[in-house]
Design an enzyme around this catalytic site. Structure first.
Site, PDB file in Angstrom:
ATOM      1  N   SER A   7      37.228  57.623  43.639  1.00 33.67           N
ATOM      2  CA  SER A   7      36.330  56.918  42.718  1.00 33.67           C
ATOM      3  C   SER A   7      36.210  55.467  43.145  1.00 33.67           C
ATOM      4  CB  SER A   7      36.875  56.985  41.288  1.00 33.67           C
ATOM      5  OG  SER A   7      36.115  56.116  40.461  1.00 33.67           O
ATOM      6  N   HIS A  30      33.034  59.711  44.294  1.00 30.26           N
ATOM      7  CA  HIS A  30      32.816  59.711  42.844  1.00 30.26           C
ATOM      8  C   HIS A  30      32.220  58.358  42.433  1.00 30.26           C
ATOM      9  CE1 HIS A  30      33.628  61.250  38.789  1.00 30.26           C
ATOM     10  NE2 HIS A  30      34.010  60.021  38.464  1.00 30.26           N
ATOM     11  N   ASP A  32      30.849  56.222  39.291  1.00 27.45           N
ATOM     12  CA  ASP A  32      30.895  56.103  37.831  1.00 27.45           C
ATOM     13  C   ASP A  32      29.807  55.170  37.314  1.00 27.45           C
ATOM     14  OD1 ASP A  32      33.257  57.602  36.967  1.00 27.45           O
ATOM     15  OD2 ASP A  32      34.374  56.173  38.194  1.00 27.45           O
ATOM     16  N   MET A  34      28.276  53.405  33.971  1.00 25.60           N
ATOM     17  CA  MET A  34      28.614  53.076  32.571  1.00 25.60           C
ATOM     18  C   MET A  34      27.564  52.131  32.007  1.00 25.60           C
ATOM     19  SD  MET A  34      32.620  52.220  33.060  1.00 25.60           S
ATOM     20  CE  MET A  34      33.683  53.262  34.064  1.00 25.60           C
ATOM     21  N   HIS A  63      28.914  60.420  37.951  1.00 22.16           N
ATOM     22  CA  HIS A  63      29.468  60.646  36.613  1.00 22.16           C
ATOM     23  C   HIS A  63      28.779  59.687  35.654  1.00 22.16           C
ATOM     24  CE1 HIS A  63      33.389  60.338  33.966  1.00 22.16           C
ATOM     25  NE2 HIS A  63      32.382  60.907  33.319  1.00 22.16           N
ATOM     26  N   MET A  65      28.359  58.038  32.420  1.00 18.71           N
ATOM     27  CA  MET A  65      28.941  57.691  31.114  1.00 18.71           C
ATOM     28  C   MET A  65      27.921  56.820  30.398  1.00 18.71           C
ATOM     29  SD  MET A  65      32.799  57.053  32.459  1.00 18.71           S
ATOM     30  CE  MET A  65      32.238  56.815  34.137  1.00 18.71           C
ATOM     31  N   MET A 136      38.021  64.835  31.223  1.00 25.06           N
ATOM     32  CA  MET A 136      38.535  63.463  31.272  1.00 25.06           C
ATOM     33  C   MET A 136      40.007  63.472  30.837  1.00 25.06           C
ATOM     34  SD  MET A 136      36.193  61.528  32.443  1.00 25.06           S
ATOM     35  CE  MET A 136      37.207  60.047  32.327  1.00 25.06           C
ATOM     36  N   GLY A 141      35.822  54.776  30.798  1.00 26.10           N
ATOM     37  CA  GLY A 141      35.444  53.371  30.716  1.00 26.10           C
ATOM     38  C   GLY A 141      36.172  52.471  31.700  1.00 26.10           C
ATOM     39  N   PHE A 142      37.381  52.840  32.055  1.00 23.00           N
ATOM     40  CA  PHE A 142      38.181  51.956  32.915  1.00 23.00           C
ATOM     41  C   PHE A 142      39.052  52.765  33.863  1.00 23.00           C
ATOM     42  CE2 PHE A 142      37.316  49.887  28.916  1.00 23.00           C
ATOM     43  CZ  PHE A 142      36.859  48.638  29.308  1.00 23.00           C
ATOM     44  N   GLY A 144      42.624  52.959  36.235  1.00 22.16           N
ATOM     45  CA  GLY A 144      44.003  52.496  36.119  1.00 22.16           C
ATOM     46  C   GLY A 144      44.739  52.869  34.846  1.00 22.16           C
ATOM     47  N   ASP A 174      39.405  63.815  35.913  1.00 21.56           N
ATOM     48  CA  ASP A 174      39.134  62.400  36.175  1.00 21.56           C
ATOM     49  C   ASP A 174      40.025  61.531  35.302  1.00 21.56           C
ATOM     50  OD1 ASP A 174      37.959  59.975  36.814  1.00 21.56           O
ATOM     51  OD2 ASP A 174      35.983  60.478  35.999  1.00 21.56           O
ATOM     52  N   GLY A 176      43.775  58.840  35.840  1.00 21.54           N
ATOM     53  CA  GLY A 176      45.240  58.889  35.895  1.00 21.54           C
ATOM     54  C   GLY A 176      45.812  59.803  36.960  1.00 21.54           C
TER      55      GLY A 176
HETATM   56  C1  DX5 Z   1      36.971  56.222  34.195  1.00 19.55           C
HETATM   57  C2  DX5 Z   1      36.245  56.770  35.385  1.00 19.55           C
HETATM   58  C3  DX5 Z   1      37.133  57.212  36.484  1.00 19.55           C
HETATM   59  C4  DX5 Z   1      38.009  56.131  37.055  1.00 19.55           C
HETATM   60  C5  DX5 Z   1      39.324  56.767  37.318  1.00 19.55           C
HETATM   61  O1  DX5 Z   1      36.125  56.164  33.103  1.00 19.55           O
HETATM   62  O2  DX5 Z   1      35.445  57.879  35.009  1.00 19.55           O
HETATM   63  O3  DX5 Z   1      36.406  57.877  37.520  1.00 19.55           O
HETATM   64  O4  DX5 Z   1      37.525  55.556  38.247  1.00 19.55           O
HETATM   65  O5  DX5 Z   1      40.234  55.783  37.704  1.00 19.55           O
HETATM   66  P1  DX5 Z   1      41.772  56.062  37.948  1.00 19.55           P
HETATM   67  O6  DX5 Z   1      41.887  57.107  39.017  1.00 19.55           O
HETATM   68  O7  DX5 Z   1      42.290  54.730  38.367  1.00 19.55           O
HETATM   69  O8  DX5 Z   1      42.356  56.523  36.634  1.00 19.55           O
HETATM   70 ZN    ZN Z   2      34.534  59.142  36.607  1.00 21.31          ZN
END
Ligand code: DX5
Ligand code: ZN
Length: 215
Positions: A7, A30, A32, A34, A63, A65, A136, A141-142, A144, A174, A176
């Site tokens: 990602s 990937h 993202d 948003m 993806h 969002m 998910m 949204g974030f 890490g 997706d 963690g």
């Molecule tokens: C979060 C994103 C993820 C994100 C995952 O909303 O959809 O794709 O990049 O990030 P990590 O792998 O750091 O949890």
């Molecule tokens: Zn994602």
């Protein structure tokens, strides 16, 4: 073998083309998107996808969002997305169905995602249209964040759902993902693992991608 989707939300945006190049041993990129409404963050969108399309031969795994994704799915397809995944919570069911149909009409893979609080069963009415079912494992949204403990159970439910309808549909996870949670997801039946911070922080990204595949 499970596919790995780095990602680029966790990439260094000042050198994004090189960052995409650095994870070319992955299976998908990937991407993202948003909108600051569906999730409390804003990332990047159509012009960035267009710029990156010629930089990589890997499929682009978009993806979305965003709220009311029907407004945008065709434009993402036309700018080079290979998989477009929308959220089941993002609009009324008939609009979600229409978004999936339009992605498929463009010859692209159609995906549906569920937030942590949404049961997998919410995807059941759309199952025959799906090429990708995205679970998910964090609040979207974030990057890490920490992997939620109930995600493997939802992966198993998703795998059972696609088996029941007899579809060749990926089960993507997706959020963690690290070495340990990747193993849990593979064992639960995931076929695509999205990993952002774990891969982009790794000293050797190609080696980390190989380790996440678990072979
Ligand atoms: C979060 C994103 C993820 C994100 C995952 O909303 O959809 O794709 O990049 O990030 P990590 O792998 O750091 O949890
Ligand atoms: Zn994602």
């Amino acid at each position: 073998m499970v596919k790995i989707a780095p990602s680029i939300l966790s990439a260094d945006f000042t050198r994004l083309g090189l960052e995409v190049e650095s994870v070319k041993s992955g299976d998908l990129i990937h991407f993202d998107v948003m909108d600051g409404v569906f999730v409390p963050n804003i990332s990047y969108g159509l012009p960035v996808l267009k710029a990156l399309r010629p930089v990589t031969a890997l499929p682009m795994d978009v993806h979305l969002m965003i709220t009311k994704p029907l407004r945008f799915v065709e434009r993402f397809c036309d700018l080079g997305a290979d998989v477009v995944t929308v959220h089941v919570e993002a609009d009324e069911p008939d609009k979600i169905r229409e978004a999936l149909l339009r992605i498929r009409a463009r010859g692209k893979k159609a995906g549906l995602s569920v937030k942590p609080a949404t049961p997998v069963s919410a995807c059941q009415p759309f199952a025959e249209l799906l090429d990708n079912l995205l679970i998910m494992a964090v609040e979207p949204g974030f990057g890490g964040q920490s992997f939620m403990a109930d995600a493997p159970e939802k992966i198993a439910q998703a795998a059972a759902l696609v088996r029941r309808v007899g579809r060749d549909c990926d089960i993507e996870v997706d959020g963690g993902i690290n070495r340990e949670t990747a193993r849990l997801c593979r064992e639960a039946g995931a076929t695509v693992l999205v990993a952002g911070s774990h891969i982009f922080k790794a000293p050797d990204r190609a080696e980390e991608i190989r380790i996440l595949r678990g072979i």
